[in-house]
Design a protein around this motif. Sequence first.
Motif, PDB file in Angstrom:
ATOM      1  N   MET A   1       0.849  -1.170   0.000  1.00 22.98           N
ATOM      2  CA  MET A   1       0.000   0.000   0.000  1.00 22.98           C
ATOM      3  C   MET A   1       0.893   1.230   0.000  1.00 22.98           C
ATOM      4  SD  MET A   1      -2.779   1.269   2.869  1.00 22.98           S
ATOM      5  CE  MET A   1      -3.495  -0.329   2.983  1.00 22.98           C
ATOM      6  N   SER A   2       0.559   2.200  -0.808  1.00 18.73           N
ATOM      7  CA  SER A   2       1.332   3.429  -0.863  1.00 18.73           C
ATOM      8  C   SER A   2       1.020   4.293   0.356  1.00 18.73           C
ATOM      9  CB  SER A   2       1.020   4.181  -2.157  1.00 18.73           C
ATOM     10  OG  SER A   2      -0.357   4.483  -2.236  1.00 18.73           O
ATOM     11  N   LYS A   3       1.912   5.242   0.599  1.00 15.58           N
ATOM     12  CA  LYS A   3       1.732   6.058   1.794  1.00 15.58           C
ATOM     13  C   LYS A   3       0.739   7.189   1.552  1.00 15.58           C
ATOM     14  CE  LYS A   3       5.362   9.444   1.533  1.00 15.58           C
ATOM     15  NZ  LYS A   3       6.472  10.040   2.240  1.00 15.58           N
TER      16      LYS A   3
ATOM     17  N   LYS B   1      -0.626  10.798   1.288  1.00 14.74           N
ATOM     18  CA  LYS B   1      -0.022  12.071   0.907  1.00 14.74           C
ATOM     19  C   LYS B   1      -0.158  13.073   2.041  1.00 14.74           C
ATOM     20  CE  LYS B   1      -3.658  14.776  -1.209  1.00 14.74           C
ATOM     21  NZ  LYS B   1      -3.963  15.668  -2.298  1.00 14.74           N
TER      22      LYS B   1
ATOM     23  N   ASN C   1       1.951  12.594   9.557  1.00 12.71           N
ATOM     24  CA  ASN C   1       1.467  11.917   8.354  1.00 12.71           C
ATOM     25  C   ASN C   1       0.601  10.694   8.657  1.00 12.71           C
ATOM     26  OD1 ASN C   1       2.676  13.793   6.675  1.00 12.71           O
ATOM     27  ND2 ASN C   1       4.575  12.634   6.548  1.00 12.71           N
TER      28      ASN C   1
ATOM     29  N   ASP D   1      -7.729   5.332  -0.115  1.00 12.29           N
ATOM     30  CA  ASP D   1      -6.788   4.722  -1.061  1.00 12.29           C
ATOM     31  C   ASP D   1      -6.921   5.342  -2.445  1.00 12.29           C
ATOM     32  OD1 ASP D   1      -5.848   3.047   0.919  1.00 12.29           O
ATOM     33  OD2 ASP D   1      -6.987   1.297   0.240  1.00 12.29           O
ATOM     34  N   ASP D   2      -8.136   5.579  -2.891  1.00  9.47           N
ATOM     35  CA  ASP D   2      -8.375   6.110  -4.235  1.00  9.47           C
ATOM     36  C   ASP D   2      -8.039   7.597  -4.377  1.00  9.47           C
ATOM     37  OD1 ASP D   2      -9.294   3.604  -4.956  1.00  9.47           O
ATOM     38  OD2 ASP D   2     -11.420   4.148  -4.852  1.00  9.47           O
TER      39      ASP D   2
ATOM     40  N   ARG E   1      -3.745   8.744  -1.477  1.00  9.70           N
ATOM     41  CA  ARG E   1      -2.480   8.002  -1.383  1.00  9.70           C
ATOM     42  C   ARG E   1      -1.623   8.334  -2.585  1.00  9.70           C
ATOM     43  NH1 ARG E   1      -2.086   5.299   3.145  1.00  9.70           N
ATOM     44  NH2 ARG E   1      -3.964   4.360   3.996  1.00  9.70           N
ATOM     45  N   GLU E   2      -0.324   8.328  -2.367  1.00  9.79           N
ATOM     46  CA  GLU E   2       0.629   8.642  -3.440  1.00  9.79           C
ATOM     47  C   GLU E   2       0.935   7.414  -4.255  1.00  9.79           C
ATOM     48  OE1 GLU E   2       3.865  10.308  -1.137  1.00  9.79           O
ATOM     49  OE2 GLU E   2       2.989  12.283  -1.313  1.00  9.79           O
TER      50      GLU E   2
END
Length: 94
Positions: free
Chosen positions: A1-3, A5, A50, A89-90, A93-94
Motif C-alpha cells: 500500500m502506498s503512503k 499524501k 502523516n 486509497d483512491d 495516497r501517493e
Amino acid sequence: MSKLKVLSQEDLATISDDFGEILEREVSKALPAKEIEDLDLDIVLSYENNQLDVDVDVGVLFDELSEITQDQISQAIDEAYLKFDSYIDDNFRE
C-alpha cells in the motif's frame, strides 16, 4: 500500500464531509428509516506525523417500537469504515 499524501486543512475538511456521507449512507442502508427518529454523527479527525486517525460516534434516537440492535449499528459503522478505507486509497495516497 502506498503512503498517505500530505494532507491540507482543505483535504481534512473534505475527508470529514465525505466520511459523514459514507457513514450516513451505510447507516441508512442497514437500519429501517421509519424506526430512526434522529441520527447524530460526530466525526473527529486527527492528523499528526502523516498519520490520519478517524474516530466516529454515532448517536441514534429510535422510535419507541424499534427493534434495532447495537450489532446492526456496529455492522453499519464497520461497513462505512471499509468504504472509507477504499475512498482514502483512491483519493489520498501517493
